[in-house]
Motif scaffolding. Structure first.
Motif, PDB file in Angstrom:
ATOM      1  N   SER A 153       0.803  -1.233   0.000  1.00 51.86           N
ATOM      2  CA  SER A 153       0.000   0.000   0.000  1.00 51.86           C
ATOM      3  C   SER A 153       0.832   1.277   0.000  1.00 51.86           C
ATOM      4  N   PRO A 191       0.647   4.960  -4.304  1.00 50.07           N
ATOM      5  CA  PRO A 191       0.670   6.299  -4.925  1.00 50.07           C
ATOM      6  C   PRO A 191       1.804   6.457  -5.943  1.00 50.07           C
ATOM      7  N   LEU A 205       0.772   4.551  -9.117  1.00 53.86           N
ATOM      8  CA  LEU A 205      -0.220   5.282  -9.891  1.00 53.86           C
ATOM      9  C   LEU A 205       0.379   6.514 -10.550  1.00 53.86           C
ATOM     10  N   ASP A 206       1.240   7.187  -9.831  1.00 56.08           N
ATOM     11  CA  ASP A 206       1.872   8.382 -10.381  1.00 56.08           C
ATOM     12  C   ASP A 206       2.696   8.049 -11.625  1.00 56.08           C
ATOM     13  N   VAL A 235      -6.460   2.205  -0.011  1.00 54.86           N
ATOM     14  CA  VAL A 235      -5.619   3.195  -0.687  1.00 54.86           C
ATOM     15  C   VAL A 235      -6.448   3.982  -1.695  1.00 54.86           C
ATOM     16  N   PHE A 236      -7.361   3.303  -2.363  1.00 52.89           N
ATOM     17  CA  PHE A 236      -8.254   3.987  -3.291  1.00 52.89           C
ATOM     18  C   PHE A 236      -9.004   5.117  -2.595  1.00 52.89           C
ATOM     19  N   LEU A 238      -7.094   8.268  -1.910  1.00 55.77           N
ATOM     20  CA  LEU A 238      -6.571   9.047  -3.022  1.00 55.77           C
ATOM     21  C   LEU A 238      -7.153  10.458  -3.013  1.00 55.77           C
ATOM     22  N   PRO A 239      -6.425  11.443  -3.526  1.00 55.65           N
ATOM     23  CA  PRO A 239      -6.998  12.792  -3.676  1.00 55.65           C
ATOM     24  C   PRO A 239      -8.278  12.729  -4.500  1.00 55.65           C
ATOM     25  N   GLU A 240      -9.198  13.617  -4.234  1.00 54.85           N
ATOM     26  CA  GLU A 240     -10.509  13.578  -4.873  1.00 54.85           C
ATOM     27  C   GLU A 240     -10.398  13.603  -6.399  1.00 54.85           C
ATOM     28  N   THR A 250      -7.884  12.548  -8.281  1.00 51.87           N
ATOM     29  CA  THR A 250      -7.374  11.263  -8.771  1.00 51.87           C
ATOM     30  C   THR A 250      -8.449  10.190  -8.701  1.00 51.87           C
ATOM     31  N   MET A 251      -9.208  10.185  -7.594  1.00 51.86           N
ATOM     32  CA  MET A 251     -10.279   9.199  -7.448  1.00 51.86           C
ATOM     33  C   MET A 251     -11.331   9.372  -8.546  1.00 51.86           C
ATOM     34  N   VAL A 277     -10.112   7.714 -11.551  1.00 53.10           N
ATOM     35  CA  VAL A 277     -10.269   6.262 -11.439  1.00 53.10           C
ATOM     36  C   VAL A 277     -11.703   5.856 -11.776  1.00 53.10           C
TER      37      VAL A 277
END
Length: 1084
Positions: free
Chosen positions: A829, A833, A836-837, A875-876, A879-881, A883-884, A887
């Motif tokens: 976990s 980030p 994903l980055d 972790v999802f 995530l920052p709003e 980024t979410m 997704v």
């Protein structure tokens, strides 16, 4: 464009409503579409598509049918009319509907008024019949209550009209009873079936009258074909309380012209499940069976070899044999119990029928054999599970018991049944199965149509499926009488060895059958049997001359030994002899033999690996030592892919060594040769990086990596010892080749990716990723992997992936990341980030421009999201709003996808998310629902409403998602979804919100329809099957414009059914949202 001016003129004429048009011009356009070329054909096709979509085109159909000189144009016109009837019929004024109906009926009557007219217009008449059936589905019974009476009365006016009317009734039966669920709502389908059954007496009386009184061959045949469609659904009284079975068996079966269709009708009757108490019905069936068998025996006469007779027969006779097989199989499956219990009388007919089915099974026609095999497999399985143990012959012998002076033990009905079939047919069936055995998947050496022995190029999926069914049958047959099976196999093998009946086909089928029954005998019997078989086959391979003969026998030996690991594990010396022989076969250059030798060796290695690392009695060392010492000699004639299989097999053996130090020494010895070459290459690269660009070096690197992958797959975590030896250099090679590829693309464009050197470099990169993926997937020490390998790995692949040009990014990176996340779950976990980055934005940028580009990256990306959701869901949520939201958008885009696997992954991700959100603490779950629930629901419904898009992932998948979403609405969502009016309940808000969207977008739906549709979505949220059927109803209604009359949708009945489902669900304690339950005080 001027050369196609006629197309523009036709377009202008068609686009103007009510204007006369030149039918010959349409004929010319359709001719261009069918036989034209290039731009002319393309423009003609576009025009015809526009004409089909024009809502007023149907008004020109009568003129086209009347004045067109081309059958294709008339067919095109009827396609337009058929589409109008299916989608817009209810919205047309009643006078127009009646006009269309009268026009079609009169045209059908005109074209079918004589046999000659019907024959010359057969295709057009068939299409007209289909159009009429579509009208009937719309208007009957409410707007055409006398349809059945009309068609029956019309049939009495003319023989040729009667023939065509029978075709119409047959088509209507197919549309209602076979295809109804595809294009009608459940309620309408149910009511049409009831209507047809309720009015069927008139139709049946007409059929019966034709059978009893007509001498017109065409009429009788058409009626028989129509009856054949009826028999699967009509009430059984019409079959067993009339003389229809006698007419079929006694009147029509003897006549050649009706023989096949009569048998097909009787096959349908034979499939009717009759209650044992219905003695009269059973008697009817028996009489039909006796009459059928009497006629069949008369027809076949003194034919002793049905297979030979079949080969020289006419198409009609061959079709009759196929239909006869279907009849016998159907009758035996449903009604053989009458004879088994001795209640049938005339037992000789049953015996003759079984004998006949055995003869048909010998017919060398695959489809007929499959029909027979289906029955035999069912029968022997029934017999085995009835008495799954050998029946002692002494116990079964009544006379024996009488001689010794005591009563025989009581035989159960199951034992009696098994004894009956063993006496009547099972010994013969065993012989047939041995002669007809299909080729197993493992056998690669085959005989082609020219009689040449070659390596199989393509897998024959039909043969593989047939083999599986035959294997099951043979296994049951062996259990039922292992001695008889062994006797027949050894006798057949003896004829092959002595040369009396030797042929590749005979030997192959026998050996495939021997391999198929592995494990079905007692272990001691199997040992004796296999020793004999392998001894004879080894002798045969020495005896026969010629490479083809040796290749066939070697193939059979390898297949058999690969199928008997239990025997090999229990007999080391024999196992060692077999493996030594396999090593000899690895030097045999006949195509296919080396592949089979390697495949068989790995099979034995997997099942008997402990034997090879254990020092056996009378031996100085374990056999693995000898293998490794002779390794280079053994593999010297093998191709690289075969070497990889061999290394995987040896790696599997080494994995059985439990002493860690010994295992590492064995691994080191196994990898010695590849490591020497690897070290040489890395040494050269340290001097000059250009060494890694040499084609031969790249080929060697790829081969070494594949060898490492094979061993890693077999050994698992202990491969860390070998990986540590090459890991740093591995990542360096990855970086160097990545940089080379990226620079080449930047300098020379994406076309450089087809350059052989660049392709080899990418292959090396890909194989490195495969090796690392394989090792991570098999690793069992999470801490060691996380601390020692992952940091360096991420440093190498994440930065490289992110900075690389799109065309040079390796999709295997996404696969590796998915494996790592799935393997280490919450332990990884902290790195999510970073992952994903590195991959999210750049991959999304590659795939979001269309639905086709970068397919491997596409599937890898969504598989990565799925693994993140399943393994690291917290972790999802963190995530920052922004980024979410990305997704969520990606998930939506996935299930809207045109690639099936991507759409399914999108739904899997959404399903996993919704399931996990429902279990979260309230503050987290409600935040998710508040932000994403309504948009997600709208996107799901948008796909569900698209009949083409929803089929990509399938109705079942979407039904599961719909259940999850509407279940959440009822039981999980507490936060107000209506921001403008928080006091409104969420269920009411969704009703209103979705309802307004539906009414806005689907103008053909009425308010009542929308209400019932949404109510069903809520009420069926605990029943996937009901939800799936409700969605299908929804899609059907979207295709039709209902107009003012919606009675045929039966909305009141459907709403009542939905409410009952809702009430039943809500009666379960805890099902309702506690906030929606009224207080007891309020209820008083």
């Amino acid at each position: 464009m001027t050369q196609f001016a006629y197309i523009e003129e036709a377009k202008a004429q068609f686009s103007e409503e009510g204007k006369k048009f030149d039918v010959q011009l349409l004929d010319r356009v359709i001719s261009a579409m069918n036989v034209g070329m290039g731009d002319e054909q393309r423009q003609a096709n576009l025009l015809l598509m526009e004409v089909k979509e024009n809502p007023h085109s149907w008004t020109k159909v009568d003129a086209i049918l009347e004045y067109s000189a081309q059958a294709e144009s008339k067919y095109f016109a009827l396609q337009i009319l058929e589409g109008t009837i299916q989608t817009r019929w209810k919205s047309l004024p009643s006078e127009q509907r009646n006009g269309i109906k009268s026009f079609i009926v009169n045209l059908i009557l005109r074209l079918s008024e004589s046999s000659a007219a019907a024959a010359s217009n057969a295709l057009l008449l068939h299409k007209l019949n289909l159009v009429l059936v579509q009208i009937v589905k719309q208007d009957w019974p409410k707007n055409w209550p006398n349809f059945i009476t009309d068609i029956v009365n019309a049939s009495k006016t003319s023989d040729s009209i009667c023939v065509n009317n029978m075709n119409i009734l047959r088509l209507l039966s197919e549309e209602v009873f076979e295809f109804g669920s595809q294009n009608m709502t459940q309620a309408k389908e149910h009511h049409l079936k009831e209507q047809f059954c309720g009015q069927f007496k008139q139709v049946f009386d007409l059929c019966l009258a034709i059978f009893e009184k007509s001498y017109d061959t065409a009429m009788v045949e058409a009626t028989l074909r129509t009856l054949h469609r009826f028999l699967s659904w009509i009430p059984v009284g019409y079959v067993f309380e009339t003389n229809i079975t006698e007419l079929l068996a006694n009147n029509f079966l003897p006549l050649e012209v009706f023989r096949s269709i009569s048998l097909q009708c009787m096959t349908e009757i034979a499939q009717i499940n009759v209650n044992k108490k219905d003695v009269a019905y059973k008697q009817k069936l028996l009489q039909m069976f006796y009459a059928t068998m009497t006629e069949v025996i008369r027809l076949l006469g003194d034919v002793s070899d049905l297979n030979a007779a079949y080969k020289s027969s006419s198409d009609a006779d061959q079709k009759f044999i196929a239909n006869l097989a279907q009849f016998l199989v159907s009758f035996f499956k449903e009604h053989a119990d009458i004879f088994e219990a001795g209640r049938g009388g005339k037992a000789e007919f049953f015996t003759m029928a079984l004998e006949l089915l055995l003869q048909i099974t010998e017919v060398e026609e695959t489809e007929i054999f499959k029909v027979c095999l289906d029955y035999w497999r069912w029968l022997v399985a029934e017999l085995f599970f009835g008495t799954p143990y050998p029946i002692d012959e002494f116990i079964l012998s009544d006379s024996c018991h009488r001689r010794v002076g005591f009563s025989p033990p009581k035989i159960t009905p199951e034992e009696r049944r098994r004894r009956l079939y063993e006496f009547l047919c099972l010994p013969r069936l065993r012989e047939i199965m041995l002669c007809r055995m299909a080729k197993p998947e493992e056998v690669l050496v085959v005989e082609n149509d020219q009689g040449e022995v070659i390596r199989e190029v393509f897998k024959d999926t039909d043969s593989i499926a047939l083999y599986k069914n035959m294997k099951e049958t043979l296994v049951y047959l062996t259990h039922l009488d292992p001695r008889d099976m062994e006797k027949k196999m050894t006798e057949k093998l003896a004829t092959q060895v002595t040369g009396g009946d030797f042929s590749w086909k005979n030997l192959n089928t026998l050996c495939w059958a021997i391999g198929a029954i592995s494990g079905a005998m007692l272990e001691d019997d199997e040992k004796r049997f296999i020793v004999l078989v392998i001894r004879d086959l080894l002798g045969l391979v020495e005896q026969k001359r010629g490479k083809d003969n040796k290749a066939v026998i070697a193939s059979d030996i390898m297949y058999i030994v690969g199928q008997y690991p239990r025997f090999l594990c229990a007999h080391w010396k024999f196992c060692k002899t077999v493996v030594t022989k396999l090593f000899e076969f690895m030097h045999e250059t006949h195509e296919g033999v080396q592949d089979m030798a390697c495949d068989t060796f790995i099979k034995i290695a997997i099942r008997c690996k402990r034997l090879f690392v254990t020092q056996q009695q009378d031996e100085n060392h374990p056999f693995i030592d000898e293998m490794l010492a002779n390794l280079s000699t053994t593999v010297c004639d093998l191709s690289p892919p075969q070497v990889h299989v061999f290394y995987e097999a040896v790696g599997t053996i080494i994995s059985a060594q439990t002493e860690g130090n010994v295992q590492l020494l064995l691994l080191e010895k196994l990898m010695e040769a590849p490591n020497v070459v690897w070290n040489e290459i890395i040494g050269k690269a340290e001097t000059s990086i250009e060494a890694l660009q040499d084609p031969e070096v790249l080929r060697q690197l790829l081969n070494i990596l594949k060898t490492n992958v094979a061993v890693c797959k077999a050994i698992g975590m202990q491969f860390a010892y070998q990986l540590a030896h090459i890991y740093d250099a591995l990542l360096s090679v990855y970086r160097i080749h990545s940089q080379e590829v990226s620079d080449a693309v930047k300098e020379r464009g994406e076309d450089v990716l087809t350059n052989p050197i660049i392709r080899q470099m990418r292959s090396v990169k890909r194989e490195i990723l495969v090796l690392l993926s394989t090792w991570v997937a098999n690793a069992d020490d999470d801490e060691s992997v996380m601390n020692s390998f992952i940091p360096q790995l991420f440093d190498a692949i994440l930065f490289d992936y992110q900075r690389n040009v799109a065309a040079a990014r390796e999709p295997k990176v996404l696969s590796l990341l998915s494996i790592i996340i799935t393997k280490f779950r919450e332990k990884i976990s902290p790195e999510v980030p970073r992952i994903l980055d590195a991959v999210f934005d750049c991959t999304l940028e590659m795939i979001n421009k269309d639905m086709e580009a970068f397919p491997e990256h596409r599937t890898g990306f969504f598989r990565l999201l799925l693994s993140l959701s399943q393994s690291c869901f917290p972790v999802f949520l963190a995530l920052p709003e922004e980024t979410m939201q990305f997704v969520i958008d990606a998930v939506v885009w996935a299930f809207q996808h045109s690639m099936r696997n991507v759409a399914e992954m999108g739904l899997d991700i959404l399903s996993d998310m919704l399931t996990k959100v429902a279990k979260l603490p309230s503050e987290q779950s409600q935040t998710f629902y508040k932000k994403y629930y309504v948009p997600l629901l709208q996107h799901v419904l948008a796909v569900v409403a698209d009949s083409n898009q929803v089929q990509v992932a399938g109705l079942t998948h979407f039904a599961e998602i719909m259940c999850l979403m509407f279940r959440a609405l009822e039981s999980s969502i507490v936060v107000p979804l209506n921001q403008a009016n928080p006091a409104q309940s969420n269920v009411d808000f969704i009703f209103d919100h979705i309802g307004s969207i539906f009414l806005q977008h689907f103008t053909n739906l009425t308010t009542d329809q929308v209400r019932v549709i949404i109510k069903g979505f809520v009420s069926f949220n605990n029943d996937n099957v009901a939800m799936k059927n409700h969605i299908r109803d929804f899609i059907v209604q979207l295709k039709e414009q209902s107009g003012e009359d919606t009675s045929d949708l039966f909305l009141e009945e459907r709403e009542k059914e939905i409410q009952e489902a809702q009430n039943k669900k809500m009666a379960v304690p805890g099902m309702a949202n506690p906030n929606d339950i009224p207080d007891e005080e309020d209820m008083h």
